[in-house]
Design a protein around this motif. Structure first.
Motif, PDB file in Angstrom:
ATOM      1  N   GLY A  25      -6.296  -4.819  71.229  1.00 18.34           N
ATOM      2  CA  GLY A  25      -6.307  -5.467  69.731  1.00 18.34           C
ATOM      3  C   GLY A  25      -5.476  -6.376  69.258  1.00 18.34           C
ATOM      4  O   GLY A  25      -4.429  -6.802  70.025  1.00 18.34           O
ATOM      5  N   THR A  28      -1.271  -5.731  68.474  1.00 16.36           N
ATOM      6  CA  THR A  28      -1.047  -4.448  67.998  1.00 16.36           C
ATOM      7  C   THR A  28       0.084  -4.105  68.429  1.00 16.36           C
ATOM      8  O   THR A  28       0.942  -2.797  68.921  1.00 16.36           O
ATOM      9  CB  THR A  28      -2.214  -3.196  69.104  1.00 16.36           C
ATOM     10  N   SER A  33       6.405  -3.553  68.732  1.00 19.39           N
ATOM     11  CA  SER A  33       6.437  -5.054  67.980  1.00 19.39           C
ATOM     12  C   SER A  33       7.744  -5.499  67.939  1.00 19.39           C
ATOM     13  O   SER A  33       7.505  -7.301  67.461  1.00 19.39           O
ATOM     14  CB  SER A  33       6.042  -4.435  66.582  1.00 19.39           C
ATOM     15  N   CYS A 150      -1.254  -8.603  72.469  1.00 16.42           N
ATOM     16  CA  CYS A 150      -2.795  -7.981  71.885  1.00 16.42           C
ATOM     17  C   CYS A 150      -3.068  -6.822  73.549  1.00 16.42           C
ATOM     18  O   CYS A 150      -3.733  -6.180  73.523  1.00 16.42           O
ATOM     19  CB  CYS A 150      -3.804  -8.951  72.202  1.00 16.42           C
TER      20      CYS A 150
END
Length: 288
Positions: A25, A28, A33, A150
């Motif tokens: 995704g 994601t 992160s 992603c």
């Protein structure tokens, strides 16, 4: 080779049936992160430092020596770089053929053919090639890290490919710096570090830090995969099998494939099919 590459790209884009990556995704960040953001930012600044080192006409400050006495000549103190040198006062403003540009708030002028013959040797040619190679590898790693927002890459992708690409970028930049200070024009005159060398060293340090960061991202990728494998393994339990047999429908197989990818689900599918047969047999007996 091209067919293999197209197959990998096609599979990666359509759900990652290959072991190289998994589409999870947009943004994601399966590797985390914070660490992914720091890696992308670090790669951007390292790439910028590398470009500044290549374009800088202040890679070195060189003062020419008197060939007779060996004393430095102060009026000849100028900046020199991989591709250009510092423009002296008024030079380049009269529409000459040499390219002129501004960097570090100073005007730079690309080496002319005569200057190339005077200052160029095998060392500076090697320095240019290595610096460009370093920036090229850095750009490749920068694009890879952007995609890691992603895509879930395998740990080996980080540990055996991305990390080594960054280490080679760092080694290439280190060798480029070494070659610049080994050229004869530097040995024959008084040679000192300039802002371009500082940029090259900064890029080198960032490549090394990013190599360690990418190895950690591979560890995070392994943890993410382990969690996903545990979810898929749970479907092999007897309770999960009974639940799916009781509520089976034609869309179950598609759901399994989308969730677990290439995960081994042979035992689960066998139990699933046997359950369907038992239910069908019971219905036939009731009708009789």
């Amino acid at each position: 080779m091209m067919e293999w590459f197209q197959t990998r790209v096609h599979n990666c884009w359509n759900g990652c049936k290959t072991p190289g990556c998994v589409w999870v995704g947009f943004c994601t960040s399966p590797q985390g992160s914070l660490v992914t953001g720091m890696a992308v930012a670090g790669a951007y600044f390292a790439l910028r430092f590398g470009m500044l080192a290549i374009l800088s006409c202040f890679f070195q400050r060189i003062t020419e020596r008197n060939p007779v006495t060996g004393e430095p000549i102060p009026s000849t103190d100028h900046g020199y770089g991989l591709m250009s040198r510092e423009s002296v006062f008024g030079e380049g403003n009269h529409g000459g053929s040499a390219a002129v540009y501004t960097l570090y708030f100073e005007q730079c002028i690309v080496y002319s053919t005569e200057e190339e013959k005077y200052i160029s040797d095998g060392w500076i040619v090697a320095a240019r090639v290595l610096a460009v190679l370093s920036v090229g590898l850095g750009a490749l790693s920068f694009v890879f890290l952007i995609f890691s927002y992603c895509l879930l890459f395998t740990p080996l992708t980080f540990e055996r490919w991305a990390m080594w690409i960054l280490l080679h970028a760092a080694m290439a930049m280190a060798m480029s710096i070494f070659c610049m200070y080994e050229r004869y024009f530097c040995h024959e005159n008084e040679c000192r570090m300039g802002p371009g060398t500082t940029s090259a060293l900064s890029g080198l340090a960032l490549w090394l830090i990013l190599a360690a960061t990418v190895k950690y991202m591979g560890h995070q990728s392994r943890l993410f995969q382990d969690d996903n494998d545990e979810m898929c393994d749970a479907m092999d339990d007897e309770e999960a099998t009974d639940l799916v047999v009781a509520e089976s429908n034609d869309d179950d197989d598609a759901m399994i494939d989308d969730t677990c990818g290439d995960h081994e689900m042979t035992s689960y599918r066998d139990d699933h099919d046997k359950g369907k047969e038992l239910l069908q047999n019971d219905e036939n007996k009731d009708e009789r």
